[in-house]
Design a protein around this motif. Structure first.
Motif, PDB file in Angstrom:
ATOM      1  N   MET A   1       0.731  -1.120   0.131  1.00  0.00           N
ATOM      2  CA  MET A   1      -0.239   0.077  -0.054  1.00  0.00           C
ATOM      3  C   MET A   1       0.818   1.236  -0.142  1.00  0.00           C
ATOM      4  SD  MET A   1      -1.354   0.198   3.977  1.00  0.00           S
ATOM      5  CE  MET A   1      -2.220   1.770   3.807  1.00  0.00           C
ATOM      6  N   PHE A   2       2.228   1.242   0.173  1.00  0.00           N
ATOM      7  CA  PHE A   2       3.022   2.377   0.207  1.00  0.00           C
ATOM      8  C   PHE A   2       4.062   2.127  -0.772  1.00  0.00           C
ATOM      9  CE2 PHE A   2       1.082   3.278   4.051  1.00  0.00           C
ATOM     10  CZ  PHE A   2       1.591   2.681   5.137  1.00  0.00           C
ATOM     11  N   ALA A   3       3.624   1.605  -2.033  1.00  0.00           N
ATOM     12  CA  ALA A   3       4.502   1.229  -2.958  1.00  0.00           C
ATOM     13  C   ALA A   3       4.695   2.641  -3.551  1.00  0.00           C
ATOM     14  CB  ALA A   3       4.037   0.385  -4.094  1.00  0.00           C
ATOM     15  N   ALA A   4       3.785   3.524  -3.701  1.00  0.00           N
ATOM     16  CA  ALA A   4       3.694   4.645  -4.633  1.00  0.00           C
ATOM     17  C   ALA A   4       4.703   5.721  -3.831  1.00  0.00           C
ATOM     18  CB  ALA A   4       2.212   5.427  -4.674  1.00  0.00           C
ATOM     19  N   ALA A   5       4.435   5.723  -2.298  1.00  0.00           N
ATOM     20  CA  ALA A   5       5.253   6.832  -1.304  1.00  0.00           C
ATOM     21  C   ALA A   5       6.694   6.330  -1.537  1.00  0.00           C
ATOM     22  CB  ALA A   5       4.617   6.671  -0.084  1.00  0.00           C
ATOM     23  N   ALA A   6       6.873   4.918  -1.569  1.00  0.00           N
ATOM     24  CA  ALA A   6       8.365   4.562  -1.450  1.00  0.00           C
ATOM     25  C   ALA A   6       8.931   4.896  -2.850  1.00  0.00           C
ATOM     26  CB  ALA A   6       8.068   2.997  -1.609  1.00  0.00           C
TER      27      ALA A   6
ATOM     28  N   LEU B   1       9.108   7.045   8.819  1.00  0.00           N
ATOM     29  CA  LEU B   1       9.043   8.040   9.816  1.00  0.00           C
ATOM     30  C   LEU B   1       9.893   9.089   9.436  1.00  0.00           C
ATOM     31  CD1 LEU B   1       9.262   5.664  13.037  1.00  0.00           C
ATOM     32  CD2 LEU B   1       7.488   7.259  12.289  1.00  0.00           C
ATOM     33  N   SER B   2      10.963   8.801   8.783  1.00  0.00           N
ATOM     34  CA  SER B   2      12.106   9.939   8.510  1.00  0.00           C
ATOM     35  C   SER B   2      11.940  10.553   7.129  1.00  0.00           C
ATOM     36  CB  SER B   2      13.313   9.520   8.782  1.00  0.00           C
ATOM     37  OG  SER B   2      13.505   9.057  10.091  1.00  0.00           O
ATOM     38  N   ALA B   3      11.007   9.780   6.296  1.00  0.00           N
ATOM     39  CA  ALA B   3      10.815  10.205   4.886  1.00  0.00           C
ATOM     40  C   ALA B   3       9.611  11.096   4.521  1.00  0.00           C
ATOM     41  CB  ALA B   3      10.790   9.165   4.002  1.00  0.00           C
ATOM     42  N   GLU B   4       8.848  11.501   5.636  1.00  0.00           N
ATOM     43  CA  GLU B   4       7.960  12.600   5.719  1.00  0.00           C
ATOM     44  C   GLU B   4       6.753  11.823   5.050  1.00  0.00           C
ATOM     45  OE1 GLU B   4       9.191  16.087   3.737  1.00  0.00           O
ATOM     46  OE2 GLU B   4       9.781  17.192   5.789  1.00  0.00           O
ATOM     47  N   TYR B   5       6.251  10.523   5.155  1.00  0.00           N
ATOM     48  CA  TYR B   5       5.235   9.996   4.814  1.00  0.00           C
ATOM     49  C   TYR B   5       4.045  10.755   5.104  1.00  0.00           C
ATOM     50  CZ  TYR B   5       1.564   6.608   3.516  1.00  0.00           C
ATOM     51  OH  TYR B   5       0.442   5.941   2.983  1.00  0.00           O
ATOM     52  N   GLY B   6       3.143  11.112   4.194  1.00  0.00           N
ATOM     53  CA  GLY B   6       1.712  11.655   4.363  1.00  0.00           C
ATOM     54  C   GLY B   6       1.933  13.025   5.106  1.00  0.00           C
ATOM     55  N   LEU B   7       3.145  13.567   5.039  1.00  0.00           N
ATOM     56  CA  LEU B   7       3.106  15.000   5.671  1.00  0.00           C
ATOM     57  C   LEU B   7       3.485  16.153   4.430  1.00  0.00           C
ATOM     58  CD1 LEU B   7       5.635  14.348   8.549  1.00  0.00           C
ATOM     59  CD2 LEU B   7       3.127  14.571   8.679  1.00  0.00           C
ATOM     60  N   PRO B   8       3.100  17.352   4.792  1.00  0.00           N
ATOM     61  CA  PRO B   8       3.616  18.457   3.748  1.00  0.00           C
ATOM     62  C   PRO B   8       5.174  18.285   3.647  1.00  0.00           C
ATOM     63  CG  PRO B   8       1.877  19.053   5.295  1.00  0.00           C
ATOM     64  CD  PRO B   8       2.382  17.948   5.728  1.00  0.00           C
TER      65      PRO B   8
ATOM     66  N   GLN C   1      -1.527  10.165  12.195  1.00  0.00           N
ATOM     67  CA  GLN C   1      -2.333  10.332  11.066  1.00  0.00           C
ATOM     68  C   GLN C   1      -3.710   9.153  10.956  1.00  0.00           C
ATOM     69  OE1 GLN C   1       0.016  10.835   7.404  1.00  0.00           O
ATOM     70  NE2 GLN C   1       1.733  11.043   8.576  1.00  0.00           N
ATOM     71  N   SER C   2      -4.617   9.381  10.062  1.00  0.00           N
ATOM     72  CA  SER C   2      -5.892   8.600   9.864  1.00  0.00           C
ATOM     73  C   SER C   2      -5.502   6.968   9.950  1.00  0.00           C
ATOM     74  CB  SER C   2      -6.377   9.070   8.867  1.00  0.00           C
ATOM     75  OG  SER C   2      -5.940   8.834   7.580  1.00  0.00           O
ATOM     76  N   ASP C   3      -4.276   6.668   9.646  1.00  0.00           N
ATOM     77  CA  ASP C   3      -3.841   5.379   9.540  1.00  0.00           C
ATOM     78  C   ASP C   3      -3.288   4.737  10.635  1.00  0.00           C
ATOM     79  OD1 ASP C   3      -1.427   6.723   9.700  1.00  0.00           O
ATOM     80  OD2 ASP C   3      -0.415   5.793   7.975  1.00  0.00           O
ATOM     81  N   GLN C   4      -3.350   5.989  11.713  1.00  0.00           N
ATOM     82  CA  GLN C   4      -2.744   5.518  13.151  1.00  0.00           C
ATOM     83  C   GLN C   4      -1.671   4.928  13.180  1.00  0.00           C
ATOM     84  OE1 GLN C   4      -4.434   6.275  16.557  1.00  0.00           O
ATOM     85  NE2 GLN C   4      -4.706   8.008  14.958  1.00  0.00           N
ATOM     86  N   ILE C   5      -0.684   5.214  12.300  1.00  0.00           N
ATOM     87  CA  ILE C   5       0.639   4.429  11.957  1.00  0.00           C
ATOM     88  C   ILE C   5       1.769   5.453  12.041  1.00  0.00           C
ATOM     89  CG2 ILE C   5       2.241   3.408  10.456  1.00  0.00           C
ATOM     90  CD1 ILE C   5      -0.180   1.864   9.546  1.00  0.00           C
ATOM     91  N   HIS C   6       1.540   6.520  11.344  1.00  0.00           N
ATOM     92  CA  HIS C   6       2.401   7.408  10.980  1.00  0.00           C
ATOM     93  C   HIS C   6       2.062   9.052  11.654  1.00  0.00           C
ATOM     94  CE1 HIS C   6       2.927   4.913   7.682  1.00  0.00           C
ATOM     95  NE2 HIS C   6       4.246   5.120   7.605  1.00  0.00           N
ATOM     96  N   PRO C   7       3.099   9.395  12.599  1.00  0.00           N
ATOM     97  CA  PRO C   7       2.721  10.634  13.304  1.00  0.00           C
ATOM     98  C   PRO C   7       2.297  11.851  12.365  1.00  0.00           C
ATOM     99  CG  PRO C   7       4.862   9.617  13.803  1.00  0.00           C
ATOM    100  CD  PRO C   7       4.440   9.002  12.623  1.00  0.00           C
TER     101      PRO C   7
END
Length: 231
Positions: A22-27, A55-62, A199-205
């Motif tokens: 599910m994170f392939a695009a982000a990766a 956690l360090s790659a700004e997943y889901g963050l501006p 975040q909404s996934d309750q995984i990423h800060p």
């Protein structure tokens, strides 16, 4: 530290550094960003490399709101003349980090390497011995390149079983002790039992949690910074 582990486990969170399809695009996006940064000319000032995952790659963050960018701002504020190279890729494992580390060390020649990897190994069922061997390889290569190392540990959720959870975290503690490198026990300390910080996934800060992540790293990182690099 037991309190941190219990709070994290009580929430039943999936590990914060999740790697899956599910994170392939982000990766893919993070890989491109990391490669672009690594391709730049070596910095003229001492460099800190962050070798991490989502956690360090700004997943889901501006963009430029993650804790690594906040680290750049903290260094400038406290007048430490260091550059920061973020070589983090969402979904990365210890084997991935180890495979690309040589190129990073060669191009950037960092003074400090922050290693924030390992949780995705557990998610994928990688044997602990393999994770430990990879982390040791990363630490050894960084030390051989005359870089100081800061290892960032992680806890796993209770569905892995208390025995596995204890053994998993002990890998970081053992390596830090054996290699005499600095350790941040848990990057998410202080937010692990606060759903609003995720975040909404309750995984990423969330963006709001990023300063707290930096505050967990900074007290251990600061002593590693050369006095000569502070103006």
């Amino acid at each position: 530290m037991d309190t941190l582990k219990n709070n994290w486990s009580a929430r039943g969170f999936v590990m914060a550094a999740v790697a899956s399809a599910m994170f392939a695009a982000a990766a893919s996006s993070s890989v491109n960003a990391a490669e672009a940064q690594a391709a730049q000319a070596p910095p003229t000032k001492p460099a800190i490399v962050v070798l991490g995952d989502s956690l360090s790659a700004e997943y889901g963050l501006p963009r430029d709101t993650g804790w690594v960018n906040l680290l750049r701002e903290r260094l400038a504020k406290e007048r430490f003349d260091y550059s920061v190279a973020n070589s983090s890729i969402s979904g990365d494992t210890t084997s991935g980090g180890r495979a690309r580390l040589t190129a990073v060390l060669t191009r950037i020649k960092p003074a400090v390497v922050i290693v924030e990897l390992g949780a995705n190994d557990a998610l994928r069922g990688v044997p602990l011995a393999t994770t430990e061997a990879n982390l040791r390889g990363i630490v050894d290569a960084s030390l051989a390149a005359h870089a100081k190392v800061l290892l960032v540990g992680m806890y796993v959720p209770p569905n892995y079983g208390p025995d596995y959870s204890q053994k998993f975290h002990a890998v970081y503690e053992r390596i830090a002790k054996d290699k005499k490198v600095s350790l941040v026990p848990f990057l998410l300390a202080g937010i692990e039992d606060k759903p609003s910080m995720f975040q909404s996934d309750q995984i990423h800060p969330t963006v709001q949690a990023q300063p707290l992540l930096l505050n967990n790293v900074w007290p251990t990182l600061k002593p590693l910074l050369a006095a000569g690099a502070s103006q």
